[in-house]
Design a protein around this motif. Structure first.
Motif, PDB file in Angstrom:
ATOM      1  N   ALA A 133      37.007 -20.620  42.518  1.00 58.28           N
ATOM      2  CA  ALA A 133      36.162 -19.924  43.494  1.00 58.28           C
ATOM      3  C   ALA A 133      35.468 -20.880  44.457  1.00 58.28           C
ATOM      4  O   ALA A 133      35.247 -20.548  45.618  1.00 58.28           O
ATOM      5  CB  ALA A 133      35.119 -19.071  42.773  1.00 58.28           C
ATOM      6  N   THR A 134      35.129 -22.069  43.998  1.00 62.76           N
ATOM      7  CA  THR A 134      34.356 -22.993  44.831  1.00 62.76           C
ATOM      8  C   THR A 134      35.173 -24.141  45.406  1.00 62.76           C
ATOM      9  O   THR A 134      34.703 -24.828  46.311  1.00 62.76           O
ATOM     10  CB  THR A 134      33.186 -23.601  44.023  1.00 62.76           C
ATOM     11  OG1 THR A 134      33.724 -24.372  42.947  1.00 62.76           O
ATOM     12  CG2 THR A 134      32.247 -22.530  43.513  1.00 62.76           C
ATOM     13  N   TYR A 192      35.223 -20.835  38.101  1.00 62.25           N
ATOM     14  CA  TYR A 192      34.289 -21.502  39.012  1.00 62.25           C
ATOM     15  C   TYR A 192      35.026 -22.494  39.913  1.00 62.25           C
ATOM     16  O   TYR A 192      34.790 -22.555  41.112  1.00 62.25           O
ATOM     17  CB  TYR A 192      33.196 -22.219  38.208  1.00 62.25           C
ATOM     18  CG  TYR A 192      32.223 -22.968  39.076  1.00 62.25           C
ATOM     19  CD1 TYR A 192      31.172 -22.305  39.698  1.00 62.25           C
ATOM     20  CD2 TYR A 192      32.352 -24.337  39.286  1.00 62.25           C
ATOM     21  CE1 TYR A 192      30.275 -22.985  40.509  1.00 62.25           C
ATOM     22  CE2 TYR A 192      31.469 -25.028  40.083  1.00 62.25           C
ATOM     23  CZ  TYR A 192      30.428 -24.344  40.697  1.00 62.25           C
ATOM     24  OH  TYR A 192      29.555 -25.017  41.496  1.00 62.25           O
ATOM     25  N   VAL A 214      32.718 -32.710  43.357  1.00 60.93           N
ATOM     26  CA  VAL A 214      32.831 -32.042  44.633  1.00 60.93           C
ATOM     27  C   VAL A 214      33.923 -32.731  45.440  1.00 60.93           C
ATOM     28  O   VAL A 214      33.921 -33.944  45.590  1.00 60.93           O
ATOM     29  CB  VAL A 214      31.483 -32.075  45.406  1.00 60.93           C
ATOM     30  CG1 VAL A 214      31.621 -31.385  46.739  1.00 60.93           C
ATOM     31  CG2 VAL A 214      30.395 -31.447  44.558  1.00 60.93           C
ATOM     32  N   CYS A 224      35.783 -26.816  43.764  1.00 65.04           N
ATOM     33  CA  CYS A 224      35.357 -28.035  43.072  1.00 65.04           C
ATOM     34  C   CYS A 224      36.361 -28.387  41.979  1.00 65.04           C
ATOM     35  O   CYS A 224      37.089 -27.530  41.497  1.00 65.04           O
ATOM     36  CB  CYS A 224      33.984 -27.842  42.433  1.00 65.04           C
ATOM     37  SG  CYS A 224      32.660 -27.671  43.622  1.00 65.04           S
TER      38      CYS A 224
END
Length: 137
Positions: free
Chosen positions: A60-61, A57, A136, A63
């Motif tokens: 991919a993001t 995750y 974030v 973050c």
């Protein structure tokens, strides 16, 4: 997604570890097939699956994962998931019910797939309020 993965990974890890290594009963009156070895396997299965998911995750993001918070919660979440499963089994035993329904024969019904999640989700929500998992960037 995290509460589902925590609950399902713990449940799956406990099942396989208990099947291969289980010798000592965890709560024989409530759930005769659950073992201490299965519970330990559930915690390790949860750690493995959730850490892989968090890593993917994050990549991919973009973050950042708060790994200390995540690593502390995962074993706690796995134990809560096991407790939720045992609590549901205790309710079924008290009322003489084998399965929650007939939609998923051999799996204890649909509720048996989510009994752990029902306990994990609110604790995860509260944990994440104070120690968020995702930053974030």
């Amino acid at each position: 997604l995290i509460p589902f993965v925590v609950a399902f990974a713990s449940d799956s890890g406990a099942y396989f570890a208990g099947m291969f290594f289980g010798k000592h009963k965890l709560a024989p009156v409530i759930s005769p097939k659950k073992t201490v070895e299965g519970a330990i396997g559930g915690v390790f299965g949860d750690l493995l699956v959730c850490c892989v998911l968090a890593f993917v995750y994050a990549k991919a993001t973009g973050c950042a994962i708060n790994w200390p918070s995540f690593a502390i919660f995962l074993p706690v979440g796995a134990v809560i998931a096991i407790f939720g499963d045992l609590a549901a089994s205790a309710i079924k035993r008290q009322y003489g019910v084998k399965d929650y329904g007939k939609v998923m024969p051999g799996h204890g019904g649909v509720m048996d797939r989510f009994d752990s999640w029902v306990f994990v989700a609110p604790i995860l929500y509260l944990w994440n309020l104070y120690f968020p998992f995702i930053k974030v960037l």
